[in-house]
Design a protein around this motif. Sequence first.
Motif, mmCIF file in Angstrom:
data_model
loop_
_atom_site.group_PDB
_atom_site.id
_atom_site.type_symbol
_atom_site.label_atom_id
_atom_site.label_comp_id
_atom_site.label_asym_id
_atom_site.label_seq_id
_atom_site.Cartn_x
_atom_site.Cartn_y
_atom_site.Cartn_z
ATOM 1 N N PRO A 12 31.785 2.890 -35.392
ATOM 2 C CA PRO A 12 34.001 3.553 -36.433
ATOM 3 C C PRO A 12 34.353 2.641 -37.319
ATOM 4 O O PRO A 12 32.867 2.009 -38.656
ATOM 5 N N PRO A 13 35.054 2.845 -37.941
ATOM 6 C CA PRO A 13 35.569 2.740 -38.861
ATOM 7 C C PRO A 13 35.348 1.271 -39.635
ATOM 8 O O PRO A 13 35.019 0.762 -40.600
ATOM 9 N N HIS A 14 35.098 -0.195 -38.224
ATOM 10 C CA HIS A 14 34.870 -1.347 -38.754
ATOM 11 C C HIS A 14 33.707 -1.098 -38.750
ATOM 12 O O HIS A 14 32.651 -2.319 -40.011
ATOM 13 N N GLY A 15 32.763 -0.809 -38.402
ATOM 14 C CA GLY A 15 31.296 -0.215 -38.523
ATOM 15 C C GLY A 15 31.033 0.112 -40.100
ATOM 16 O O GLY A 15 30.450 -0.811 -40.642
ATOM 17 N N ILE A 16 31.718 0.682 -40.357
ATOM 18 C CA ILE A 16 31.495 1.211 -42.187
ATOM 19 C C ILE A 16 32.480 0.487 -43.214
ATOM 20 O O ILE A 16 31.289 0.147 -44.595
ATOM 21 N N ILE A 22 32.882 -4.281 -47.773
ATOM 22 C CA ILE A 22 34.268 -4.810 -48.091
ATOM 23 C C ILE A 22 35.151 -5.064 -46.739
ATOM 24 O O ILE A 22 34.863 -4.654 -45.279
ATOM 25 N N ALA A 23 36.601 -5.008 -46.747
ATOM 26 C CA ALA A 23 37.599 -5.203 -45.594
ATOM 27 C C ALA A 23 37.673 -4.618 -45.632
ATOM 28 O O ALA A 23 37.799 -3.287 -45.384
ATOM 29 N N PRO A 24 37.350 -4.261 -43.381
ATOM 30 C CA PRO A 24 38.642 -3.433 -43.214
ATOM 31 C C PRO A 24 39.693 -2.699 -43.179
ATOM 32 O O PRO A 24 39.849 -1.512 -43.535
ATOM 33 N N ALA A 25 40.791 -3.769 -44.041
ATOM 34 C CA ALA A 25 41.796 -3.179 -44.635
ATOM 35 C C ALA A 25 42.224 -2.661 -45.384
ATOM 36 O O ALA A 25 42.743 -2.026 -45.430
ATOM 37 N N ASP A 26 40.735 -2.681 -45.713
ATOM 38 C CA ASP A 26 40.734 -1.561 -47.897
ATOM 39 C C ASP A 26 39.692 -0.506 -47.432
ATOM 40 O O ASP A 26 39.531 0.001 -48.301
ATOM 41 N N LEU A 31 38.045 4.985 -49.093
ATOM 42 C CA LEU A 31 38.120 6.180 -48.945
ATOM 43 C C LEU A 31 38.439 6.993 -49.340
ATOM 44 O O LEU A 31 37.626 8.342 -49.862
ATOM 45 N N ASP A 32 39.622 6.923 -49.606
ATOM 46 C CA ASP A 32 40.370 8.072 -50.356
ATOM 47 C C ASP A 32 39.716 7.967 -52.005
ATOM 48 O O ASP A 32 39.900 9.151 -52.449
ATOM 49 N N GLU A 33 40.159 6.533 -52.403
ATOM 50 C CA GLU A 33 38.711 6.572 -53.745
ATOM 51 C C GLU A 33 37.804 7.678 -54.031
ATOM 52 O O GLU A 33 37.693 8.417 -54.977
ATOM 53 N N LEU A 34 36.986 7.209 -52.871
ATOM 54 C CA LEU A 34 35.481 8.150 -52.507
ATOM 55 C C LEU A 34 36.020 9.838 -52.348
ATOM 56 O O LEU A 34 35.686 10.694 -53.430
ATOM 57 N N LEU A 35 37.198 9.819 -51.832
ATOM 58 C CA LEU A 35 37.431 11.207 -52.459
ATOM 59 C C LEU A 35 38.036 12.187 -53.376
ATOM 60 O O LEU A 35 37.581 12.965 -53.429
ATOM 61 N N ASP A 36 38.815 11.374 -53.992
ATOM 62 C CA ASP A 36 39.078 11.564 -54.839
ATOM 63 C C ASP A 36 37.892 11.693 -56.329
ATOM 64 O O ASP A 36 37.952 12.292 -56.880
ATOM 65 N N GLU A 37 37.019 10.924 -56.164
ATOM 66 C CA GLU A 37 36.060 10.872 -57.093
ATOM 67 C C GLU A 37 35.125 12.157 -57.221
ATOM 68 O O GLU A 37 34.698 12.099 -58.378
ATOM 69 N N THR A 38 34.672 12.531 -55.850
ATOM 70 C CA THR A 38 34.389 13.059 -55.375
ATOM 71 C C THR A 38 34.053 15.297 -55.531
ATOM 72 O O THR A 38 33.640 15.992 -55.301
ATOM 73 N N GLY A 39 35.743 14.819 -55.239
ATOM 74 C CA GLY A 39 36.319 15.864 -54.973
ATOM 75 C C GLY A 39 36.350 16.722 -53.614
ATOM 76 O O GLY A 39 37.005 17.739 -53.530
ATOM 77 N N ALA A 40 35.894 15.997 -52.433
ATOM 78 C CA ALA A 40 35.680 16.095 -50.986
ATOM 79 C C ALA A 40 37.188 16.401 -51.122
ATOM 80 O O ALA A 40 38.406 15.260 -51.103
ATOM 81 N N ALA A 41 37.788 16.941 -49.696
ATOM 82 C CA ALA A 41 38.826 17.059 -48.473
ATOM 83 C C ALA A 41 38.782 15.841 -47.230
ATOM 84 O O ALA A 41 39.875 15.754 -47.613
ATOM 85 N N ASN A 42 37.475 15.621 -47.308
ATOM 86 C CA ASN A 42 37.716 14.671 -46.294
ATOM 87 C C ASN A 42 36.131 14.002 -45.773
ATOM 88 O O ASN A 42 35.154 14.305 -46.613
ATOM 89 N N VAL A 43 36.342 13.158 -44.923
ATOM 90 C CA VAL A 43 35.028 12.379 -45.124
ATOM 91 C C VAL A 43 33.693 13.357 -44.961
ATOM 92 O O VAL A 43 32.432 12.734 -44.796
ATOM 93 N N THR A 44 33.818 14.691 -43.429
ATOM 94 C CA THR A 44 32.894 15.282 -43.339
ATOM 95 C C THR A 44 32.130 16.003 -44.397
ATOM 96 O O THR A 44 31.364 15.784 -44.672
ATOM 97 N N GLN A 45 33.212 16.950 -44.954
ATOM 98 C CA GLN A 45 32.708 17.144 -46.343
ATOM 99 C C GLN A 45 32.167 15.886 -47.302
ATOM 100 O O GLN A 45 31.518 16.833 -48.352
ATOM 101 N N LEU A 46 32.908 15.103 -47.454
ATOM 102 C CA LEU A 46 32.156 13.755 -48.689
ATOM 103 C C LEU A 46 30.229 14.280 -48.309
ATOM 104 O O LEU A 46 29.088 14.659 -49.258
ATOM 105 N N VAL A 47 29.824 13.963 -47.581
ATOM 106 C CA VAL A 47 28.598 13.471 -46.824
ATOM 107 C C VAL A 47 27.866 15.326 -46.447
ATOM 108 O O VAL A 47 26.105 14.308 -47.133
#
Length: 69
Positions: A12-16, A22-26, A31-47
């Motif tokens: 789950p997210p804690h494992g990620i 990174i801290a779980p709180a961060d 993830l939002d930053e990674l999505l913005d950098e890649t232009g992906a709409a969500n984590v599934t599309q990112l992968v």
Amino acid sequence: MQRLKAVAEYNPPHGIALAAKIAPADLRSALDELLDETGAANVTQLVVLAHAWRLLGARTGTVESGANQ
């Protein structure tokens, strides 16, 4: 790359967060930053994009690609 691989390989997210070192709180903002950098709409599309860009191997975690099954 570390964040991308963690998203693709862990749940789950804690494992990620632990895998990405990174801290779980961060996690959400990372993830939002990674999505913005890649232009992906969500984590599934990112992968999916990461596989298409050949940034991830054919195998991720315990799931094998369809070609290998």
